[in-house]
Design an enzyme around this catalytic site. Structure first.
Site, short mmCIF file in Angstrom:
data_model
loop_
_atom_site.label_atom_id
_atom_site.label_comp_id
_atom_site.label_asym_id
_atom_site.label_seq_id
_atom_site.Cartn_x
_atom_site.Cartn_y
_atom_site.Cartn_z
N ASP A 60 40.78 -48.05 39.23
CA ASP A 60 39.91 -48.39 38.11
C ASP A 60 39.40 -47.07 37.52
O ASP A 60 38.46 -46.47 38.03
CB ASP A 60 38.75 -49.27 38.58
CG ASP A 60 37.81 -49.65 37.43
OD1 ASP A 60 37.89 -49.02 36.35
OD2 ASP A 60 36.98 -50.56 37.62
N LYS A 71 36.52 -48.30 28.02
CA LYS A 71 35.46 -47.41 27.54
C LYS A 71 35.95 -46.40 26.49
O LYS A 71 36.10 -46.76 25.34
CB LYS A 71 34.78 -46.74 28.74
CG LYS A 71 33.99 -47.77 29.56
CD LYS A 71 32.95 -47.16 30.47
CE LYS A 71 32.02 -48.24 31.00
NZ LYS A 71 32.10 -48.48 32.41
N PHE A 115 31.87 -50.74 41.51
CA PHE A 115 31.50 -51.38 40.24
C PHE A 115 32.76 -51.58 39.42
O PHE A 115 33.42 -50.61 39.05
CB PHE A 115 30.48 -50.57 39.43
CG PHE A 115 30.07 -51.33 38.19
CD1 PHE A 115 29.06 -52.28 38.24
CD2 PHE A 115 30.73 -51.13 36.99
CE1 PHE A 115 28.72 -53.03 37.12
CE2 PHE A 115 30.40 -51.87 35.86
CZ PHE A 115 29.39 -52.82 35.92
C1 LIG Z 1 32.08 -49.90 32.92
C2 LIG Z 1 33.04 -50.16 34.02
C3 LIG Z 1 33.74 -51.38 34.10
C4 LIG Z 1 33.45 -52.56 33.20
O1 LIG Z 1 33.69 -52.30 31.86
P1 LIG Z 1 33.03 -53.27 30.74
O2 LIG Z 1 33.64 -52.81 29.46
O3 LIG Z 1 31.55 -53.07 30.81
O4 LIG Z 1 33.41 -54.66 31.10
C5 LIG Z 1 34.68 -51.53 35.11
N1 LIG Z 1 34.91 -50.53 35.99
C6 LIG Z 1 34.26 -49.35 35.94
C7 LIG Z 1 34.59 -48.28 36.93
C8 LIG Z 1 33.30 -49.13 34.97
O5 LIG Z 1 32.62 -47.98 34.95
#
Ligand SMILES: *Cc1c(COP(=O)(O)O)cnc(C)c1O
Length: 401
Positions: A226, A255, A141
């Site tokens: 990520d 985040k 994700f």
């Molecule tokens: C939440 C998330 C994203 C995307 O972030 P947004 O601010 O919702 O665009 C990307 N990678 C990971 C691992 C995430 O948990």
């Protein structure tokens, strides 16, 4: 009809139905708790997908936000502002990054990294034009943009949205042989989550990441971690890469970079990857704005100076042990690291959504994923008695005969 019911009905009527939230309408938050419109209090065990690691409405971040909002909010990058350099300094001091590029959402940070490593591949590694390959993992994700959903393997995320951009190769997460076999001379990057969050808190086998690191170095492949969800204290370390004893070439954070006040993300680069971007080749109207920078600096300060990262490690261990000790034939597994936890239910449990509904009725908010998994990720300021109370609620829901 109650006030909450009216709001739910209006949302249903006027809003796109791309979410199916629990029917709890929240109006206030402080620390680990949120309150609904009827005044009921809940323990938040999701933290807005780990964006609120510092706890709801953290007073230090709030003060930084209101102070900066009254002074200067947005200049665009056409002009300079007096906050961006300070954020760069703080991030560099904390992570050792050499180059930083600020964006807003997590998905934008991912897109930025994809663009930068492709350009790096052509200009530095010497990959023939338009042939760059990026290896990604199944069940990843990384966000919701067109570029990103194109390399998702989740049918909900991608079906009906094509055609997609080429140049991505998918391998199973945690499978070193598959990763090695996917490498070609055109491989510019491996984009991967240290722990797969949305997939249901999937941990890599031990030794996987050190071996990946070695292969990336040997083949001139940029390792992009990520850490948008795993980073900033969630797993009990500042970055989850520390558990693996490795360093990424590019790290993505978002985040909790703002403690939930504002969308702030960043690409942190340890190599010369970000160096390939020249004026005019990438940007964002809001990226690096003074309000975002002030908020992010306060959010990082709260994390590091208020003991939240150590607390995540200790409370996470306590939470996991408590859940692991539940005598329930409905629980198949409890897993996770720090305060990034998941309870895997057996199919006979009747689904994670139903369990989350019952937890909600007892004052605990958690999120179901993939049918039988409950994710648990409270703010990192949670205390022992709150962890124990939460475990009691799981016991009440899962251990009742
Ligand atoms: C939440 C998330 C994203 C995307 O972030 P947004 O601010 O919702 O665009 C990307 N990678 C990971 C691992 C995430 O948990």
């Amino acid at each position: 009809m109650s006030h909450a019911d009216r709001l739910i009905e209006t949302e249903h009527r006027l809003g796109a139905h791309n979410y199916k939230p629990l029917d709890v309408v929240l109006t206030r938050g402080a620390g680990v708790h949120v309150w609904d419109t009827e005044g009921r209090r809940y323990l938040d065990c999701l933290s807005a997908y780990s964006a609120v690691n510092q706890g709801h409405c953290h007073p230090g971040i709030l003060a930084a936000m209101t102070e900066q909002a009254a002074k200067l909010t947005l200049t665009s990058r056409a002009f300079r502002n007096d906050q961006l350099a300070l954020l760069y300094e703080d991030i560099a001091a904390l992570t050792g990054s050499h180059k930083i590029l600020p964006m807003n959402s997590g998905a934008e940070a991912v897109e930025t990294a994809v663009k930068a490593v492709r350009k790096w591949g052509y200009e530095v590694k010497g990959v023939p034009e338009n042939r760059a390959e990026i290896i990604v993992c199944a069940d990843n994700f990384h966000g919701r943009t067109m570029g990103i959903v194109g390399f998702s393997t989740d049918p909900d995320a991608r079906t009906g949205f094509g055609p997609f951009a080429p140049g991505f190769v998918t391998v199973p997460f945690g499978d070193l042989d598959a990763f090695r076999a996917a490498i070609t001379e055109n491989t510019v990057a491996f984009l991967v989550e240290p722990i797969q969050g949305e997939a249901g808190v999937i941990l890599p086998p031990s030794g996987y990441f050190p071996a990946v690191r070695t292969l990336c170095t040997r083949h001139g492949i940029t390792l992009i971690l990520d850490e948008i969800q795993t980073g900033l204290g969630r797993t009990g370390k500042l970055l989850a890469e520390e558990h693996e004893g490795i360093e990424a070439d590019v790290t993505l954070i978002g985040k909790a970079l703002s403690g939930g006040f504002y969308p702030v993300s960043a690409v942190l680069s340890n190599s010369d990857v970000l160096g390939v971007l020249k004026p005019g080749q990438h940007g964002s109207t809001f990226g690096g704005n003074p309000l975002a920078c002030a908020v992010a600096r306060a959010a990082l300060k709260a994390l590091t100076q208020e003991g939240m990262i150590d607390n995540a490690e200790r409370m996470g261990a306590r939470f996991k042990a408590g859940l692991g000790a539940l005598r329930s034939n409905l629980v198949a597994e409890v897993r996770g690291r720090g305060l990034m936890l998941a309870v895997e239910l057996v199919p006979e449990a009747g689904g994670a959504r139903r369990v989350c509904e019952r937890l909600k009725d007892r004052g605990l908010l958690a999120k179901d994923t993939h049918g039988h998994t409950i994710r648990i990720a409270p703010p990192l300021v949670i205390r022992e008695e709150e962890v124990d109370w939460a475990v009691d609620q799981f016991a009440a829901v899962l251990c009742a005969a």
